[in-house]
Design a protein around this motif. Structure first.
Motif, PDB file in Angstrom:
ATOM      1  N   GLN A  42      26.585 -12.726  60.182  1.00  0.00           N
ATOM      2  CA  GLN A  42      25.382 -12.037  59.719  1.00  0.00           C
ATOM      3  C   GLN A  42      24.277 -13.062  59.483  1.00  0.00           C
ATOM      4  OE1 GLN A  42      25.795  -9.138  56.590  1.00  0.00           O
ATOM      5  NE2 GLN A  42      27.883  -8.603  57.208  1.00  0.00           N
ATOM      6  N   ARG A  43      23.079 -12.564  59.337  1.00  0.00           N
ATOM      7  CA  ARG A  43      21.966 -13.471  59.108  1.00  0.00           C
ATOM      8  C   ARG A  43      21.841 -13.832  57.628  1.00  0.00           C
ATOM      9  NH1 ARG A  43      17.405 -10.043  61.820  1.00  0.00           N
ATOM     10  NH2 ARG A  43      19.126  -9.536  63.204  1.00  0.00           N
ATOM     11  N   LEU A  44      21.152 -14.911  57.383  1.00  0.00           N
ATOM     12  CA  LEU A  44      20.895 -15.371  56.028  1.00  0.00           C
ATOM     13  C   LEU A  44      20.046 -14.338  55.277  1.00  0.00           C
ATOM     14  CD1 LEU A  44      21.295 -17.916  54.241  1.00  0.00           C
ATOM     15  CD2 LEU A  44      19.150 -18.790  55.196  1.00  0.00           C
ATOM     16  N   GLN A  45      20.456 -14.039  54.051  1.00  0.00           N
ATOM     17  CA  GLN A  45      19.720 -13.013  53.293  1.00  0.00           C
ATOM     18  C   GLN A  45      19.682 -13.365  51.812  1.00  0.00           C
ATOM     19  OE1 GLN A  45      22.241  -9.264  52.737  1.00  0.00           O
ATOM     20  NE2 GLN A  45      23.433 -10.316  54.315  1.00  0.00           N
ATOM     21  N   LEU A  46      18.695 -12.807  51.144  1.00  0.00           N
ATOM     22  CA  LEU A  46      18.544 -13.054  49.715  1.00  0.00           C
ATOM     23  C   LEU A  46      19.661 -12.376  48.940  1.00  0.00           C
ATOM     24  CD1 LEU A  46      16.759 -14.104  47.333  1.00  0.00           C
ATOM     25  CD2 LEU A  46      15.641 -11.854  47.388  1.00  0.00           C
ATOM     26  N   LEU A  47      20.259 -13.121  48.001  1.00  0.00           N
ATOM     27  CA  LEU A  47      21.246 -12.529  47.106  1.00  0.00           C
ATOM     28  C   LEU A  47      20.580 -12.185  45.776  1.00  0.00           C
ATOM     29  CD1 LEU A  47      24.188 -11.765  46.452  1.00  0.00           C
ATOM     30  CD2 LEU A  47      24.530 -14.113  45.660  1.00  0.00           C
ATOM     31  N   LEU A  48      20.000 -13.193  45.130  1.00  0.00           N
ATOM     32  CA  LEU A  48      19.289 -12.890  43.900  1.00  0.00           C
ATOM     33  C   LEU A  48      18.260 -13.977  43.602  1.00  0.00           C
ATOM     34  CD1 LEU A  48      20.567 -14.906  41.548  1.00  0.00           C
ATOM     35  CD2 LEU A  48      22.375 -13.227  41.494  1.00  0.00           C
ATOM     36  N   ARG A  49      17.328 -13.619  42.718  1.00  0.00           N
ATOM     37  CA  ARG A  49      16.275 -14.561  42.309  1.00  0.00           C
ATOM     38  C   ARG A  49      16.276 -14.642  40.788  1.00  0.00           C
ATOM     39  NH1 ARG A  49      11.741 -11.067  45.048  1.00  0.00           N
ATOM     40  NH2 ARG A  49      13.544  -9.974  45.866  1.00  0.00           N
ATOM     41  N   LYS A  57      25.910  -7.586  43.247  1.00  0.00           N
ATOM     42  CA  LYS A  57      27.303  -7.668  43.708  1.00  0.00           C
ATOM     43  C   LYS A  57      28.160  -8.393  42.675  1.00  0.00           C
ATOM     44  CE  LYS A  57      26.041  -7.494  48.560  1.00  0.00           C
ATOM     45  NZ  LYS A  57      26.210  -8.051  49.917  1.00  0.00           N
ATOM     46  N   GLY A  58      27.826  -8.266  41.412  1.00  0.00           N
ATOM     47  CA  GLY A  58      28.604  -8.877  40.343  1.00  0.00           C
ATOM     48  C   GLY A  58      28.229 -10.320  40.062  1.00  0.00           C
ATOM     49  N   PHE A  59      27.309 -10.883  40.859  1.00  0.00           N
ATOM     50  CA  PHE A  59      26.866 -12.258  40.673  1.00  0.00           C
ATOM     51  C   PHE A  59      25.682 -12.323  39.701  1.00  0.00           C
ATOM     52  CE2 PHE A  59      29.208 -14.854  43.614  1.00  0.00           C
ATOM     53  CZ  PHE A  59      29.594 -14.006  44.630  1.00  0.00           C
ATOM     54  N   THR A  60      25.679 -13.363  38.885  1.00  0.00           N
ATOM     55  CA  THR A  60      24.538 -13.670  38.035  1.00  0.00           C
ATOM     56  C   THR A  60      24.233 -15.158  38.154  1.00  0.00           C
ATOM     57  OG1 THR A  60      25.966 -14.052  36.115  1.00  0.00           O
ATOM     58  CG2 THR A  60      25.023 -11.835  36.363  1.00  0.00           C
ATOM     59  N   LEU A  72      25.489 -20.231  40.088  1.00  0.00           N
ATOM     60  CA  LEU A  72      25.804 -18.845  40.437  1.00  0.00           C
ATOM     61  C   LEU A  72      27.228 -18.537  39.977  1.00  0.00           C
ATOM     62  CD1 LEU A  72      24.799 -16.317  42.089  1.00  0.00           C
ATOM     63  CD2 LEU A  72      26.032 -17.306  44.032  1.00  0.00           C
ATOM     64  N   LYS A  73      27.387 -17.393  39.313  1.00  0.00           N
ATOM     65  CA  LYS A  73      28.700 -17.080  38.742  1.00  0.00           C
ATOM     66  C   LYS A  73      29.097 -15.653  39.031  1.00  0.00           C
ATOM     67  CE  LYS A  73      27.640 -20.024  34.760  1.00  0.00           C
ATOM     68  NZ  LYS A  73      27.489 -20.088  33.304  1.00  0.00           N
ATOM     69  N   LYS A  74      30.414 -15.478  39.147  1.00  0.00           N
ATOM     70  CA  LYS A  74      30.978 -14.136  39.241  1.00  0.00           C
ATOM     71  C   LYS A  74      32.319 -14.166  38.528  1.00  0.00           C
ATOM     72  CE  LYS A  74      31.983 -10.315  42.364  1.00  0.00           C
ATOM     73  NZ  LYS A  74      31.805  -9.761  43.727  1.00  0.00           N
ATOM     74  N   PRO A  75      32.555 -13.235  37.616  1.00  0.00           N
ATOM     75  CA  PRO A  75      33.785 -13.306  36.818  1.00  0.00           C
ATOM     76  C   PRO A  75      35.058 -12.998  37.602  1.00  0.00           C
ATOM     77  CG  PRO A  75      32.475 -11.385  36.206  1.00  0.00           C
ATOM     78  CD  PRO A  75      31.652 -12.177  37.150  1.00  0.00           C
ATOM     79  N   PHE A  76      34.952 -12.140  38.595  1.00  0.00           N
ATOM     80  CA  PHE A  76      36.151 -11.742  39.341  1.00  0.00           C
ATOM     81  C   PHE A  76      35.815 -11.730  40.836  1.00  0.00           C
ATOM     82  CE2 PHE A  76      38.115 -10.661  35.429  1.00  0.00           C
ATOM     83  CZ  PHE A  76      37.183  -9.973  34.666  1.00  0.00           C
ATOM     84  N   ALA A  77      36.196 -12.770  41.536  1.00  0.00           N
ATOM     85  CA  ALA A  77      35.856 -12.887  42.952  1.00  0.00           C
ATOM     86  C   ALA A  77      36.613 -11.860  43.794  1.00  0.00           C
ATOM     87  CB  ALA A  77      36.172 -14.291  43.444  1.00  0.00           C
TER      88      ALA A  77
END
Lengths: 107, 115
Positions: A42-49, A57-60, A72-77
């Motif tokens: 897939q192409r590169l895309q923004l996750l978060l700012r 998607k559970g990421f902060t 970048l963190k996610k409690p349950f991958a």
């Protein structure tokens, strides 16, 4: 000069385990930081700012100006989190990207 | 698919030849970027257009590189007298007319291999 450093090239975690991707920056001014993601084929895309202070998607990610970090963190991958992740710093109208971290989530 | 489109997707050429890549941005976007990505690295900024005006060129863009965006729509990136060090993925991105939020919409890239 602005610079983005991602110290980990590769990160492997088990499904359900926490995952943290490190990002450090140098910038003289008020930084705007982003995480971009590229899933397989897939192409590169923004996750978060950082300015949105949202969870995607559970990421902060929290901007820590004292430590000049934006980890970048996610409690349950999850397995679908396996991808290439890039931290990026906005300078005027363009983005400067880190070298990226490849995340593999194993079942 | 109304996303950013890049052609060709792959190009293999011999050293010394000229190559040209084309990027068609999302139609309402007036800002267009070219980035280069080599193995193990993140995208590196090459150049930026606002409408048809090329507002910045990176030092990475040697005299052999030229980019254009006639009429402020599609853009081309030409590399003359290619060298093996030019082998990379060339990424195009665009973004809209509103405040610059930092969200770039990327194409799938054009991979160049110089033999």
């Amino acid at each position: 000069a602005q610079r983005v450093t991602q110290p980990e090239k590769l990160l492997s975690v088990f499904k359900g385990a926490p995952v943290e991707l490190k990002c450090n920056y140098s910038y003289s001014g008020s930084p705007e930081l982003f995480w971009y993601v590229q899933y397989s084929r897939q192409r590169l895309q923004l996750l978060l700012r950082h300015i949105s202070r949202e969870s995607i998607k559970g990421f902060t990610a929290d901007l820590n100006k004292g430590e000049t970090s934006f980890h970048l963190k996610k409690p349950f991958a999850q397995e679908e989190d396996s991808a290439m992740y890039y931290c990026a710093l906005k300078n005027d109208y363009k983005l400067s990207f880190g070298a990226g971290t490849t995340v593999t989530v194993r079942a | 698919d109304t996303g950013v489109s890049q052609n060709p997707r792959h190009k293999i050429t011999k050293r010394g030849q000229n190559v040209t890549f084309r990027c068609d941005p999302i139609s309402e976007h007036n800002r267009l970027y070219w980035y280069r990505q080599t193995l193990g690295q993140g995208p590196e900024f090459l150049t930026y257009f606002q409408n048809e005006a090329q507002l910045e060129k990176s030092r990475l863009l040697s005299d052999r590189f030229s980019a254009e965006r006639p009429k402020g729509s599609f853009s081309t990136l030409e590399i003359q007298r290619t060298e093996q060090g030019d082998s990379a993925m060339y990424l195009c991105a665009s973004t809209g007319r509103g405040p610059n939020t930092g969200e770039l919409f990327f194409g799938e890239g054009s991979r160049l291999t110089v033999l």
